[in-house]
Design a protein around this motif. Structure first.
Motif, mmCIF file in Angstrom:
data_model
loop_
_atom_site.group_PDB
_atom_site.id
_atom_site.type_symbol
_atom_site.label_atom_id
_atom_site.label_comp_id
_atom_site.label_asym_id
_atom_site.label_seq_id
_atom_site.Cartn_x
_atom_site.Cartn_y
_atom_site.Cartn_z
ATOM 1 N N PHE A 26 3.204 8.159 -6.171
ATOM 2 C CA PHE A 26 1.837 9.307 -6.596
ATOM 3 C C PHE A 26 2.304 10.519 -6.035
ATOM 4 C CE2 PHE A 26 -1.575 5.800 -7.004
ATOM 5 C CZ PHE A 26 -1.203 5.862 -8.538
ATOM 6 N N MET A 27 2.851 10.677 -4.471
ATOM 7 C CA MET A 27 3.208 11.913 -4.004
ATOM 8 C C MET A 27 4.391 12.513 -4.786
ATOM 9 S SD MET A 27 2.624 10.818 -0.129
ATOM 10 C CE MET A 27 3.786 12.020 0.327
ATOM 11 N N TYR A 28 5.465 11.483 -5.204
ATOM 12 C CA TYR A 28 6.604 12.019 -5.708
ATOM 13 C C TYR A 28 6.516 12.464 -7.228
ATOM 14 C CZ TYR A 28 11.108 11.817 -7.993
ATOM 15 O OH TYR A 28 12.318 12.093 -8.476
ATOM 16 N N LEU A 29 5.475 11.783 -7.923
ATOM 17 C CA LEU A 29 4.879 12.306 -9.142
ATOM 18 C C LEU A 29 4.228 13.949 -8.912
ATOM 19 C CD1 LEU A 29 3.922 9.082 -10.920
ATOM 20 C CD2 LEU A 29 5.885 10.539 -11.421
ATOM 21 N N ASP A 30 3.343 13.814 -7.886
ATOM 22 C CA ASP A 30 2.849 14.987 -7.657
ATOM 23 C C ASP A 30 3.788 16.273 -7.337
ATOM 24 O OD1 ASP A 30 0.348 16.487 -7.371
ATOM 25 O OD2 ASP A 30 0.427 16.341 -5.167
ATOM 26 N N ILE A 31 4.615 15.977 -6.521
ATOM 27 C CA ILE A 31 5.812 16.999 -6.141
ATOM 28 C C ILE A 31 6.587 17.374 -7.559
ATOM 29 C CG2 ILE A 31 7.943 17.141 -5.048
ATOM 30 C CD1 ILE A 31 6.769 15.698 -2.852
ATOM 31 N N LEU A 32 7.075 16.440 -8.397
ATOM 32 C CA LEU A 32 7.724 16.615 -9.706
ATOM 33 C C LEU A 32 6.833 17.768 -10.580
ATOM 34 C CD1 LEU A 32 9.269 13.501 -10.882
ATOM 35 C CD2 LEU A 32 10.398 15.397 -9.656
ATOM 36 N N GLU A 33 5.458 17.326 -10.682
ATOM 37 C CA GLU A 33 4.360 18.235 -11.615
ATOM 38 C C GLU A 33 4.487 19.528 -10.739
ATOM 39 O OE1 GLU A 33 -0.197 18.277 -12.859
ATOM 40 O OE2 GLU A 33 0.396 16.368 -11.908
ATOM 41 N N THR A 34 4.386 19.688 -9.466
ATOM 42 C CA THR A 34 4.311 21.038 -8.834
ATOM 43 C C THR A 34 5.555 21.766 -9.059
ATOM 44 O OG1 THR A 34 2.728 20.103 -7.328
ATOM 45 C CG2 THR A 34 3.594 22.300 -6.835
ATOM 46 N N LYS A 35 6.807 21.143 -8.901
ATOM 47 C CA LYS A 35 8.018 21.791 -9.168
ATOM 48 C C LYS A 35 7.998 22.289 -10.532
ATOM 49 C CE LYS A 35 12.825 20.735 -8.634
ATOM 50 N NZ LYS A 35 13.568 19.888 -8.472
ATOM 51 N N ALA A 36 7.774 21.598 -11.681
ATOM 52 C CA ALA A 36 7.637 21.906 -12.855
ATOM 53 C C ALA A 36 6.663 23.347 -13.372
ATOM 54 C CB ALA A 36 7.170 20.733 -14.039
ATOM 55 N N GLN A 37 5.605 23.127 -12.546
ATOM 56 C CA GLN A 37 4.535 24.358 -12.663
ATOM 57 C C GLN A 37 5.095 25.631 -12.235
ATOM 58 O OE1 GLN A 37 0.822 22.962 -11.229
ATOM 59 N NE2 GLN A 37 0.150 21.839 -12.740
ATOM 60 N N ALA A 38 5.897 25.292 -10.964
ATOM 61 C CA ALA A 38 6.285 26.534 -10.183
ATOM 62 C C ALA A 38 7.546 27.239 -11.022
ATOM 63 C CB ALA A 38 6.987 26.279 -9.091
ATOM 64 N N LYS A 39 8.303 26.149 -11.870
ATOM 65 C CA LYS A 39 9.320 26.637 -12.535
ATOM 66 C C LYS A 39 8.696 27.597 -13.727
ATOM 67 C CE LYS A 39 13.369 25.113 -15.020
ATOM 68 N NZ LYS A 39 14.271 23.864 -15.423
ATOM 69 N N GLN A 40 7.629 26.980 -14.268
ATOM 70 C CA GLN A 40 6.972 27.759 -15.549
ATOM 71 C C GLN A 40 6.612 29.236 -15.145
ATOM 72 O OE1 GLN A 40 3.919 25.176 -16.866
ATOM 73 N NE2 GLN A 40 5.299 24.203 -18.576
ATOM 74 N N LEU B 240 0.756 -1.324 0.123
ATOM 75 C CA LEU B 240 0.154 0.028 0.037
ATOM 76 C C LEU B 240 0.675 1.242 -0.124
ATOM 77 C CD1 LEU B 240 -2.744 -1.093 2.703
ATOM 78 C CD2 LEU B 240 -2.944 -0.675 0.151
ATOM 79 N N MET B 241 1.990 1.312 0.641
ATOM 80 C CA MET B 241 2.742 2.623 0.980
ATOM 81 C C MET B 241 3.729 2.705 -0.316
ATOM 82 S SD MET B 241 2.182 3.689 3.514
ATOM 83 C CE MET B 241 3.414 4.838 3.860
ATOM 84 N N LEU B 242 4.039 1.901 -1.058
ATOM 85 C CA LEU B 242 4.924 2.107 -2.300
ATOM 86 C C LEU B 242 3.936 3.087 -3.532
ATOM 87 C CD1 LEU B 242 7.103 -1.038 -2.889
ATOM 88 C CD2 LEU B 242 7.784 1.248 -2.370
ATOM 89 N N PRO B 243 3.028 2.278 -3.768
ATOM 90 C CA PRO B 243 2.054 3.408 -4.839
ATOM 91 C C PRO B 243 1.735 4.683 -4.293
ATOM 92 C CG PRO B 243 1.032 1.067 -4.586
ATOM 93 C CD PRO B 243 2.158 1.234 -3.853
ATOM 94 N N LEU B 244 1.419 4.799 -2.959
ATOM 95 C CA LEU B 244 1.044 5.917 -2.410
ATOM 96 C C LEU B 244 2.263 6.865 -2.540
ATOM 97 C CD1 LEU B 244 -0.911 7.771 -1.058
ATOM 98 C CD2 LEU B 244 0.067 6.628 1.265
ATOM 99 N N LEU B 245 3.546 6.463 -2.092
ATOM 100 C CA LEU B 245 4.875 7.075 -2.379
ATOM 101 C C LEU B 245 5.125 7.541 -3.646
ATOM 102 C CD1 LEU B 245 7.149 5.421 0.465
ATOM 103 C CD2 LEU B 245 5.899 7.731 0.685
#
Length: 125
Positions: free
Chosen positions: A63-77, A56-61
């Motif tokens: 998803f959190m990692y991908l969300d952080i990467l997406e947010t980082k890319a949006q902030a950079k834009q 249960l924890m591996l997919p949750l982690l």
């Protein structure tokens, strides 16, 4: 203490039959003690819970990692957009041509009267 003749072993003083208290014979056949079934069940249950937790924890982690990467890319834009607008405004202010006298910094200075010698009409003739 008296010396012991060669070849004789000293007699134990405490009344035990063995002279060396640390030399015990090792048992040849060891009897297996039966463990209770509850211990085995708890061990298996612990492993099952650990596997479920990891599953249960591996997919949750992830998803959190991908969300952080997406947010980082949006902030950079967004940061790049803000920097582009800032440069554009600075360029516009630097290259600005005044639309009126009030906008031109040259006309904000105090002007000296122009002192040119003008010929008088009577001397022109």
């Amino acid at each position: 203490m008296a010396t012991i003749p060669k070849g004789k072993k000293p007699k134990p003083q405490s009344g035990s039959k063995r002279p060396d208290p640390y030399s015990y014979p090792l048992p040849v056949d060891m009897v297996r003690v039966a463990e209770p079934v509850e211990d085995d069940l708890m061990g298996v249950l612990g492993w099952v819970m650990a596997v479920i937790l990891v599953a249960l924890m591996l997919p949750l982690l992830a998803f959190m990692y991908l969300d952080i990467l997406e947010t980082k890319a949006q902030a950079k834009q967004q940061l790049e957009k803000v920097e582009k607008l800032r440069r554009e405004i600075e360029r516009k202010n630097r290259d600005k041509t005044p639309d009126a006298f009030a906008d031109n910094p040259v006309f904000d200075r105090v002007r000296k009267p122009l002192s040119l010698r003008m010929p008088r009409p009577d001397k022109l003739e």
